[in-house]
Design a protein around this motif. Sequence first.
Motif, mmCIF file in Angstrom:
data_model
loop_
_atom_site.group_PDB
_atom_site.id
_atom_site.type_symbol
_atom_site.label_atom_id
_atom_site.label_comp_id
_atom_site.label_asym_id
_atom_site.label_seq_id
_atom_site.Cartn_x
_atom_site.Cartn_y
_atom_site.Cartn_z
ATOM 1 N N TYR A 35 -59.758 -54.729 9.752
ATOM 2 C CA TYR A 35 -60.078 -56.030 9.310
ATOM 3 C C TYR A 35 -60.200 -56.875 10.569
ATOM 4 O O TYR A 35 -59.489 -56.992 11.578
ATOM 5 C CB TYR A 35 -58.880 -56.556 8.360
ATOM 6 C CG TYR A 35 -58.681 -55.845 7.214
ATOM 7 C CD1 TYR A 35 -59.656 -55.876 6.231
ATOM 8 C CD2 TYR A 35 -57.356 -55.334 7.184
ATOM 9 C CE1 TYR A 35 -59.356 -55.277 5.059
ATOM 10 C CE2 TYR A 35 -57.211 -54.644 5.880
ATOM 11 C CZ TYR A 35 -58.142 -54.564 4.743
ATOM 12 O OH TYR A 35 -57.922 -53.950 3.673
ATOM 13 N N ASN A 37 -61.716 -61.023 11.309
ATOM 14 C CA ASN A 37 -62.337 -62.250 10.674
ATOM 15 C C ASN A 37 -63.370 -62.809 11.621
ATOM 16 O O ASN A 37 -63.684 -62.550 12.476
ATOM 17 C CB ASN A 37 -61.244 -63.363 10.649
ATOM 18 C CG ASN A 37 -60.346 -63.216 9.630
ATOM 19 O OD1 ASN A 37 -60.394 -62.811 8.393
ATOM 20 N ND2 ASN A 37 -59.151 -63.977 9.898
ATOM 21 N N ALA A 40 -64.183 -67.745 8.175
ATOM 22 C CA ALA A 40 -63.433 -67.715 6.952
ATOM 23 C C ALA A 40 -63.916 -66.451 6.189
ATOM 24 O O ALA A 40 -63.371 -66.094 5.018
ATOM 25 C CB ALA A 40 -63.871 -68.825 6.028
ATOM 26 N N ILE A 41 -64.906 -65.541 7.029
ATOM 27 C CA ILE A 41 -65.070 -64.517 6.183
ATOM 28 C C ILE A 41 -64.520 -63.191 6.871
ATOM 29 O O ILE A 41 -64.012 -63.157 8.072
ATOM 30 C CB ILE A 41 -66.751 -64.219 6.640
ATOM 31 C CG1 ILE A 41 -67.546 -65.361 5.858
ATOM 32 C CG2 ILE A 41 -67.241 -62.856 6.190
ATOM 33 C CD1 ILE A 41 -68.983 -65.382 6.340
ATOM 34 N N LEU A 42 -64.033 -62.389 6.053
ATOM 35 C CA LEU A 42 -63.097 -61.178 6.420
ATOM 36 C C LEU A 42 -64.197 -60.082 6.575
ATOM 37 O O LEU A 42 -64.692 -59.779 5.666
ATOM 38 C CB LEU A 42 -61.909 -60.736 5.490
ATOM 39 C CG LEU A 42 -61.301 -59.578 5.724
ATOM 40 C CD1 LEU A 42 -60.595 -59.709 7.073
ATOM 41 C CD2 LEU A 42 -60.221 -59.093 4.834
ATOM 42 N N PRO A 89 -55.946 -60.427 10.423
ATOM 43 C CA PRO A 89 -56.793 -60.389 9.173
ATOM 44 C C PRO A 89 -56.302 -59.242 8.336
ATOM 45 O O PRO A 89 -56.079 -58.248 8.718
ATOM 46 C CB PRO A 89 -58.204 -60.108 9.942
ATOM 47 C CG PRO A 89 -58.021 -60.417 11.423
ATOM 48 C CD PRO A 89 -56.516 -60.305 11.700
ATOM 49 N N ALA A 91 -57.152 -58.160 3.953
ATOM 50 C CA ALA A 91 -57.576 -58.414 2.306
ATOM 51 C C ALA A 91 -56.422 -59.385 1.730
ATOM 52 O O ALA A 91 -56.748 -60.293 0.885
ATOM 53 C CB ALA A 91 -57.832 -57.366 1.605
ATOM 54 N N VAL A 94 -56.988 -63.108 2.340
ATOM 55 C CA VAL A 94 -58.028 -63.595 1.568
ATOM 56 C C VAL A 94 -57.497 -63.833 0.262
ATOM 57 O O VAL A 94 -57.840 -64.957 -0.575
ATOM 58 C CB VAL A 94 -59.318 -62.726 1.423
ATOM 59 C CG1 VAL A 94 -60.385 -63.165 0.323
ATOM 60 C CG2 VAL A 94 -59.937 -62.440 2.584
ATOM 61 N N ASN A 97 -55.221 -66.988 0.128
ATOM 62 C CA ASN A 97 -55.755 -68.124 0.285
ATOM 63 C C ASN A 97 -56.556 -68.545 -0.921
ATOM 64 O O ASN A 97 -56.198 -69.849 -1.474
ATOM 65 C CB ASN A 97 -57.011 -68.070 1.332
ATOM 66 C CG ASN A 97 -56.361 -68.040 2.706
ATOM 67 O OD1 ASN A 97 -55.324 -68.636 2.992
ATOM 68 N ND2 ASN A 97 -57.061 -67.430 3.864
ATOM 69 N N ILE A 129 -63.677 -64.426 -5.260
ATOM 70 C CA ILE A 129 -63.673 -63.531 -3.981
ATOM 71 C C ILE A 129 -64.845 -62.613 -4.011
ATOM 72 O O ILE A 129 -64.958 -61.823 -4.868
ATOM 73 C CB ILE A 129 -62.375 -62.714 -3.720
ATOM 74 C CG1 ILE A 129 -61.058 -63.611 -3.728
ATOM 75 C CG2 ILE A 129 -62.526 -61.838 -2.612
ATOM 76 C CD1 ILE A 129 -59.696 -63.072 -3.721
ATOM 77 N N VAL A 146 -56.991 -56.100 -3.425
ATOM 78 C CA VAL A 146 -56.846 -57.793 -3.478
ATOM 79 C C VAL A 146 -56.296 -57.845 -5.134
ATOM 80 O O VAL A 146 -55.608 -58.871 -5.272
ATOM 81 C CB VAL A 146 -58.459 -58.467 -3.695
ATOM 82 C CG1 VAL A 146 -58.392 -59.783 -4.413
ATOM 83 C CG2 VAL A 146 -58.778 -58.385 -2.311
#
Length: 154
Positions: A35, A37, A40-42, A89, A91, A94, A97, A129, A146
């Motif tokens: 992972y 980042n 804001a994108i993973l 970072p 999942a 995300v 958040n 997401i 997720v």
Amino acid sequence: FFLGIPPGDLVEMTHLHEPAIVHALRTRYEKDIIYTNTGAILLALNPFKKLDHLYTREMMELYWREDAGSGSSSGGGEEGRETKEKLPPHAYAVAENAYSSMIRSLEERDAHRLELASKGKLSPCNQSILVSGESGAGKTVTTKIVMRYLSILS
């Protein structure tokens, strides 16, 4: 680079161009750090092997915030625990958040329910997401990760 490992957020890199990005992702991938980042994108790279240590209950709890609905980004939790901003970072970050934003929006909406209802502006608090990638990239697995996080959290 800390100990030869590129940063967890590519935005922190001095030179942000394609060869540097590919090198950073490759270096992290070779160390089973899938992972990364970019703002804001993973970015998640399919390891094509099981990395069960990334998906334990203990790992999940690192990303939980006791103050998830308060709007604070302090990370909450036990003393000495890393703040959410310092966690790597993942999942789970995300999902956390999205969940925290939804709860915060619901609390703000509920605080102003009468005012918003009288203006006809009472709307649901939605979050999305987006999981995108090529065939075999691991979209289904990431979505399951997720969804598991969100189901246990809620």
